[in-house]
Design a protein around this motif. Structure first.
Motif, PDB file in Angstrom:
ATOM      1  N   GLY A 114      11.749  88.945  99.635  1.00  0.00           N
ATOM      2  CA  GLY A 114      13.284  88.684 100.186  1.00  0.00           C
ATOM      3  C   GLY A 114      13.744  87.312  99.779  1.00  0.00           C
ATOM      4  O   GLY A 114      14.537  86.727 100.458  1.00  0.00           O
ATOM      5  N   ASP A 135      12.678  88.077  93.794  1.00  0.00           N
ATOM      6  CA  ASP A 135      12.123  89.272  94.124  1.00  0.00           C
ATOM      7  C   ASP A 135      12.083  90.351  93.096  1.00  0.00           C
ATOM      8  O   ASP A 135      13.176  90.478  92.252  1.00  0.00           O
ATOM      9  CB  ASP A 135      12.832  89.876  95.211  1.00  0.00           C
ATOM     10  CG  ASP A 135      12.439  89.491  96.610  1.00  0.00           C
ATOM     11  OD1 ASP A 135      11.538  88.603  96.626  1.00  0.00           O
ATOM     12  OD2 ASP A 135      12.808  90.112  97.664  1.00  0.00           O
ATOM     13  N   TYR A 141      13.162  87.443 107.075  1.00  0.00           N
ATOM     14  CA  TYR A 141      11.915  87.333 106.328  1.00  0.00           C
ATOM     15  C   TYR A 141      11.124  88.431 106.959  1.00  0.00           C
ATOM     16  O   TYR A 141      11.207  88.521 108.415  1.00  0.00           O
ATOM     17  CB  TYR A 141      11.049  85.889 106.553  1.00  0.00           C
ATOM     18  CG  TYR A 141       9.605  85.968 105.986  1.00  0.00           C
ATOM     19  CD1 TYR A 141       9.583  85.892 104.522  1.00  0.00           C
ATOM     20  CD2 TYR A 141       8.433  86.185 106.575  1.00  0.00           C
ATOM     21  CE1 TYR A 141       8.456  85.934 103.736  1.00  0.00           C
ATOM     22  CE2 TYR A 141       7.318  86.376 105.890  1.00  0.00           C
ATOM     23  CZ  TYR A 141       7.371  86.139 104.505  1.00  0.00           C
ATOM     24  OH  TYR A 141       6.120  86.258 103.913  1.00  0.00           O
ATOM     25  N   VAL A 175      14.832  94.715 102.554  1.00  0.00           N
ATOM     26  CA  VAL A 175      15.503  93.945 101.811  1.00  0.00           C
ATOM     27  C   VAL A 175      15.226  93.780 100.417  1.00  0.00           C
ATOM     28  O   VAL A 175      16.047  93.576  99.699  1.00  0.00           O
ATOM     29  CB  VAL A 175      15.775  92.479 102.402  1.00  0.00           C
ATOM     30  CG1 VAL A 175      16.062  92.701 104.161  1.00  0.00           C
ATOM     31  CG2 VAL A 175      14.259  91.731 102.340  1.00  0.00           C
ATOM     32  N   THR A 176      14.041  94.020  99.958  1.00  0.00           N
ATOM     33  CA  THR A 176      13.596  93.761  98.563  1.00  0.00           C
ATOM     34  C   THR A 176      14.477  94.895  97.789  1.00  0.00           C
ATOM     35  O   THR A 176      13.996  94.995  96.740  1.00  0.00           O
ATOM     36  CB  THR A 176      12.088  94.072  98.274  1.00  0.00           C
ATOM     37  OG1 THR A 176      11.647  95.164  98.753  1.00  0.00           O
ATOM     38  CG2 THR A 176      11.484  92.880  99.299  1.00  0.00           C
ATOM     39  N   LYS A 215      20.957  90.963 100.927  1.00  0.00           N
ATOM     40  CA  LYS A 215      20.462  91.346 102.383  1.00  0.00           C
ATOM     41  C   LYS A 215      21.726  92.194 103.047  1.00  0.00           C
ATOM     42  O   LYS A 215      21.398  92.940 103.869  1.00  0.00           O
ATOM     43  CB  LYS A 215      19.945  90.616 103.368  1.00  0.00           C
ATOM     44  CG  LYS A 215      18.605  90.005 102.542  1.00  0.00           C
ATOM     45  CD  LYS A 215      18.001  88.887 103.284  1.00  0.00           C
ATOM     46  CE  LYS A 215      16.786  88.141 102.525  1.00  0.00           C
ATOM     47  NZ  LYS A 215      15.900  87.093 103.300  1.00  0.00           N
TER      48      LYS A 215
END
Length: 518
Positions: free
Chosen positions: A46, A50, A156, A161-162, A429
């Motif tokens: 994140g 990434d 985190y 979120v990736t 995000k």
């Protein structure tokens, strides 16, 4: 006479996993898996570096490592692997180390280790189909517990979120919340490891089921994007950050007070007010410019206005007068410096309507742990009906908590204040919150990347504070959102994963372990 009969062949079994005590020869091959898995994980945390595919690769490698290792020793290596990834994220994001950050990294890493340990302890006691669900349910459950029990939200520890740029996949969060993507990544890792370890017909059948599930999710997401795009009226929204010149002047002024916010609050007004007023005037002038260009809603970032408590009413009066003059809805972020310890102030966002009326005053509900000492607000997200749909508001870090931003709105306004190394990743995000909630989201970042998203995660506009001459974002935003499944059922999918993990644990405990041949 010595019995020379050959040993009996191993009994066939329906178990899918490796024996609890792998032979010594297997240990010679596990360390590259650990190193490669940990290295790949660094690019799926994140952060600003990434790589989307890395989030799908590292669980395969680390899960293979644990399945070839003894249960507890393997887990003891997975913990520092995750801790190393957390430290890497802290460094790449330029987050300062302190006791809270270190304790958080240790705790989150331990929690992220549990799905690997659960898979190692339980899967070899279960039949193939339920065994394949242990790891993905564990991943989704761990991610959910992070947001439920810790002060870190999805900042985190969330694999979802990736995947913010993969819009067909991202649509699944409108049903499951972010936990659905973590589950899918874990399911792929579990399935690949089953094929890797066995390669027999049943394992390939399980692989086909996994492919079918993943393709179904992608096809459904693609169909939603193709056939149900946001439609209808849009409204022009302008996000405005103060210019770099006045921002630097104010920063230099505040830096003179070594005792921080308390010193700023107690300082003579003549020592701080000129620099604060310069920022306010810059914002007001930019607001007039954007309103004249057609903006109906203007949003300033978090802490755009910095003011001592006695001058707050004057700063607010100027903003209200501008909203009346320009006939706009004006959202302003205000940092109030107060002499009251220990916070010495508060972090607010106020929405002013075209008549100059303050419709809400919202205080940040989730101050950053270890960094912000503000007393948190009540977490009640304000929503107001306007000619441009239902407007709602949270502040920056609040949007990292799915349950907090799950509200019935058409446009979510998110004033934010990041920094160069983290601003882009943090804004990326926010696309998840828009898809989860079924609303458009406008995030204006004081010193980072500002962006507007529609309810399917499309980027409508984006501006990098550090690469543009004018720190303004302009987007045409749909005024009507949608009601999502996630909005209606909340975290049901995450709770089901927790329940499934508990049921699988109970089933495994009453079934004997039967080691299998490799």
């Amino acid at each position: 006479m010595t019995n020379t009969a050959p040993p009996a062949p191993p009994r066939p079994t329906d178990r899918t996993e490796e024996p609890s005590s792998p032979p010594a020869r297997a240990h010679r091959h596990v360390w590259p898996l650990l190193l490669l898995g940990t290295g790949t994980m660094l690019f799926a945390v994140g952060g600003r570096w990434d790589i989307t595919a890395a989030a799908w690769i590292f669980p395969v490698l680390l899960l293979r490592f644990t399945r070839l290792s003894r249960a507890w020793s393997g887990a003891l290596w997975i913990w520092p692997a995750h801790l190393g990834a957390a430290v890497f994220w802290i460094q790449e994001s330029a987050i300062g180390f302190n006791a809270v950050v270190l304790a958080g990294a240790l705790a989150l890493s331990a929690l992220q280790t549990l799905p690997f340990l659960a898979d190692r302890l339980l899967a070899n006691r279960l039949r193939p189909a339920p065994a394949a669900l242990v790891f993905p349910a564990g991943v989704a459950a761990a991610e959910f517990l992070i947001t439920l029990l810790s002060p870190f939200g999805t900042a985190y520890g969330s694999l979802a979120v990736t995947q913010h740029a993969d819009l067909p996949l991202l649509q699944v969060v409108s049903v499951t919340g972010p936990w659905g993507i973590g589950f899918l990544i874990g399911y792929v890792a579990s399935t690949v490891n089953r094929i890797w370890g066995h390669g027999d017909r049943p394992s390939w059948r399980g692989g086909l089921v996994c492919i079918a599930v993943l393709l179904s999710v992608l096809l459904a997401g693609g169909a939603r994007l193709a056939f149900l795009p946001p439609q209808g009226t849009t409204v022009r929204i302008a996000g405005i950050s103060p210019s770099r010149a006045v921002t630097e002047r104010l920063r230099a002024t505040l830096a003179r007070f070594a005792d921080g916010p308390g010193g700023v609050a107690a300082a003579p007004a003549s020592a701080v007010r000129p620099a604060m007023t310069a920022v306010e005037n810059d914002l007001l002038a930019a607001t007039r410019r954007e309103a004249a260009a057609g903006a109906k809603i203007v949003i300033w970032p978090e802490e755009a206005v910095r003011t001592q408590e006695p001058q707050r009413s004057a700063a607010l009066a100027a903003a209200r007068a501008e909203a009346r003059r320009s006939r706009i809805y004006l959202e302003i972020g205000v940092r109030v410096y107060s002499t009251t310890a220990p916070a010495y102030g508060r972090d607010e966002a106020l929405l002013i309507d075209p008549r100059g009326t303050v419709l809400w005053t919202y205080q940040k509900a989730r101050p950053i742990p270890g960094s912000e000492r503000f007393a948190p607000g009540d977490g009640q997200v304000p929503v107001v009906r306007t000619p441009y749909g239902r407007l709602a508001n949270v502040i920056c870090y609040d949007a990292d908590f799915p349950a907090l931003v799950r509200t019935r709105a058409d446009i979510m306004l998110v004033p934010a204040h990041d920094w160069k190394e983290y601003g882009g990743a943090h804004t990326d995000k926010a696309a998840l919150a828009a898809v989860e909630g079924g609303y458009s989201l406008v995030r204006q970042d004081a010193e980072g990347v500002s962006a507007a998203f529609d309810d399917e995660g499309h980027v409508l506009a984006t501006t990098d504070y550090f690469t543009t001459g004018r720190q303004t974002t302009v987007a045409y935003v749909p005024v009507r959102g949608v009601t999502t499944v996630y909005d209606r059922v909340g975290d049901t999918f995450a709770w089901l994963c927790l329940a499934a993990l508990a049921a699988l644990t109970g089933t495994a405990l009453v079934r004997p372990r039967r080691p299998v041949d490799r």
